[in-house]
Motif scaffolding. Sequence first.
Motif, PDB file in Angstrom:
ATOM      1  N   GLU A 277       0.812  -1.214   0.000  1.00 24.67           N
ATOM      2  CA  GLU A 277       0.000   0.000   0.000  1.00 24.67           C
ATOM      3  C   GLU A 277       0.850   1.271   0.000  1.00 24.67           C
ATOM      4  O   GLU A 277       0.440   2.302  -0.545  1.00 24.67           O
ATOM      5  CB  GLU A 277      -0.943   0.012   1.210  1.00 24.67           C
ATOM      6  N   THR A 278       2.042   1.223   0.599  1.00 24.76           N
ATOM      7  CA  THR A 278       2.890   2.408   0.708  1.00 24.76           C
ATOM      8  C   THR A 278       3.787   2.585  -0.512  1.00 24.76           C
ATOM      9  O   THR A 278       3.949   3.701  -1.026  1.00 24.76           O
ATOM     10  CB  THR A 278       3.754   2.342   1.973  1.00 24.76           C
ATOM     11  N   ASN A 279       4.379   1.497  -0.960  1.00 26.21           N
ATOM     12  CA  ASN A 279       5.273   1.513  -2.115  1.00 26.21           C
ATOM     13  C   ASN A 279       5.012   0.288  -2.968  1.00 26.21           C
ATOM     14  O   ASN A 279       4.737  -0.799  -2.433  1.00 26.21           O
ATOM     15  CB  ASN A 279       6.746   1.503  -1.678  1.00 26.21           C
ATOM     16  N   TYR A 280       5.141   0.460  -4.272  1.00 25.36           N
ATOM     17  CA  TYR A 280       5.026  -0.681  -5.167  1.00 25.36           C
ATOM     18  C   TYR A 280       6.374  -0.952  -5.820  1.00 25.36           C
ATOM     19  O   TYR A 280       6.973  -0.060  -6.437  1.00 25.36           O
ATOM     20  CB  TYR A 280       3.978  -0.452  -6.255  1.00 25.36           C
ATOM     21  N   LEU A 281       6.866  -2.197  -5.678  1.00 23.37           N
ATOM     22  CA  LEU A 281       8.146  -2.587  -6.264  1.00 23.37           C
ATOM     23  C   LEU A 281       7.904  -3.273  -7.600  1.00 23.37           C
ATOM     24  O   LEU A 281       7.514  -4.443  -7.639  1.00 23.37           O
ATOM     25  CB  LEU A 281       8.906  -3.529  -5.329  1.00 23.37           C
ATOM     26  N   LEU A 282       8.113  -2.546  -8.684  1.00 20.14           N
ATOM     27  CA  LEU A 282       8.012  -3.142 -10.011  1.00 20.14           C
ATOM     28  C   LEU A 282       9.253  -3.968 -10.307  1.00 20.14           C
ATOM     29  O   LEU A 282       9.175  -5.104 -10.775  1.00 20.14           O
ATOM     30  CB  LEU A 282       7.844  -2.056 -11.075  1.00 20.14           C
ATOM     31  N   ASP A 283      10.411  -3.394 -10.059  1.00 20.58           N
ATOM     32  CA  ASP A 283      11.686  -4.085 -10.250  1.00 20.58           C
ATOM     33  C   ASP A 283      12.733  -3.392  -9.397  1.00 20.58           C
ATOM     34  O   ASP A 283      12.429  -2.487  -8.620  1.00 20.58           O
ATOM     35  CB  ASP A 283      12.081  -4.127 -11.734  1.00 20.58           C
ATOM     36  N   LYS A 284      13.978  -3.806  -9.543  1.00 25.12           N
ATOM     37  CA  LYS A 284      15.052  -3.321  -8.672  1.00 25.12           C
ATOM     38  C   LYS A 284      15.247  -1.815  -8.746  1.00 25.12           C
ATOM     39  O   LYS A 284      15.729  -1.190  -7.798  1.00 25.12           O
ATOM     40  CB  LYS A 284      16.346  -4.050  -9.033  1.00 25.12           C
ATOM     41  N   HIS A 285      14.876  -1.201  -9.861  1.00 24.19           N
ATOM     42  CA  HIS A 285      15.091   0.228 -10.052  1.00 24.19           C
ATOM     43  C   HIS A 285      13.799   1.039 -10.015  1.00 24.19           C
ATOM     44  O   HIS A 285      13.809   2.223 -10.333  1.00 24.19           O
ATOM     45  CB  HIS A 285      15.815   0.477 -11.376  1.00 24.19           C
ATOM     46  N   ALA A 343      15.695  -2.870  -0.368  1.00 28.34           N
ATOM     47  CA  ALA A 343      15.352  -2.617  -1.775  1.00 28.34           C
ATOM     48  C   ALA A 343      15.958  -1.303  -2.217  1.00 28.34           C
ATOM     49  O   ALA A 343      16.147  -0.382  -1.439  1.00 28.34           O
ATOM     50  CB  ALA A 343      13.839  -2.584  -1.941  1.00 28.34           C
ATOM     51  N   THR A 344      16.299  -1.240  -3.496  1.00 23.28           N
ATOM     52  CA  THR A 344      16.833  -0.013  -4.075  1.00 23.28           C
ATOM     53  C   THR A 344      15.708   0.782  -4.680  1.00 23.28           C
ATOM     54  O   THR A 344      14.889   0.254  -5.409  1.00 23.28           O
ATOM     55  CB  THR A 344      17.868  -0.352  -5.162  1.00 23.28           C
TER      56      THR A 344
END
Length: 350
Positions: A277-285, A343-344
Amino acid sequence: MHEQVQDYYGKTLQGSADLKTDACCTLQAPPQPIKDILKKIHDEVSSHYYGCGLVAPEQLKGLRILDLGSGSGRDAYTLAALVGETGLVVGVDMTDEQLNIANRHLDYHAEAFGYKTSNVEFKKGYIEKLDELGLEENSFDLIVSNCVINLSPDKEAVLKQAYRLLKPGGEMYFSDVYADRRVPQELVNDPVLYGECLSGALYWNDFQNLAKQCGFADPRLVEDRPLGIDNQAVEKRIGHIGFYSATYRLFKIAGLEPACEDYGQAVVYKGTIADQETNYLLDKHHLIAAGKVFPVCGNTYRMLNESRLQQHFEFIGNWDNHYGIFEGCGSNLPYDVVSSSSATSAGGCC
């Protein structure tokens, strides 16, 4: 090579403790919802599991999923719980011993998950020859695998078959082992090194180029870690090569560009994906904060807009102006050479 791998995973290994390296193991504890599902998995299925940990992106409800190298079925059954009774999981494996275990517990898991009938199927076959299994073209939303493609003698065929079976906008989301250089053939021929998911690993740059040739124009690295080799005999043979466990997502979207081109576009994440809900990680960047305008390249814009993720984003911009390539899109080794638990994030494309 197929017979060699079948013997190693069907006869030589009797349980996860027999593995000589951590190449096929996960070092991270699964999130609580997955832990709750794993408690319902039959003990025989779990004890014959040799994977890298469940490889599953977000938003799985109702999806049709293909699990390559499904083994004893632990991941397939876990995914069956995540897709719900309206979804479907098809597992493919070539090892009779593993398939026998998986098929013994179809009804057990349907009952454990509260389903009227099982939403899992297992098929015997080679992941390079999925066209022989009667699977419909453009019929899967998601294809997963963990620590399996490196065991295939024809990795190009695996990727081509995966692309053929995915729906437009679908994705291949998988974890595997990669090397920092090409592995000499004499080591590839070693049955233990191959079975331990080491000597069959692709050189990372060869993998990325191969994925592009097979239709996946912009491979996205999600996470990675360097592998440890605690066995002295294995270390002596192949320790001069660096190995990494890495998770990639490959979208089937026609016409993606070969580089991260800047069109002045951006997205706003709505914060509507469960557990992100706070951040979505699509990929490393691409760690995308909810509610914040996030600049993206044309490829990222399309990945979010032409997949099941579309409903979770607002989209800003068009294709009228081109501003060149985003800075930082280089071609060096993409993996972290030391372990990292964080995570980056980035405020742009790469």
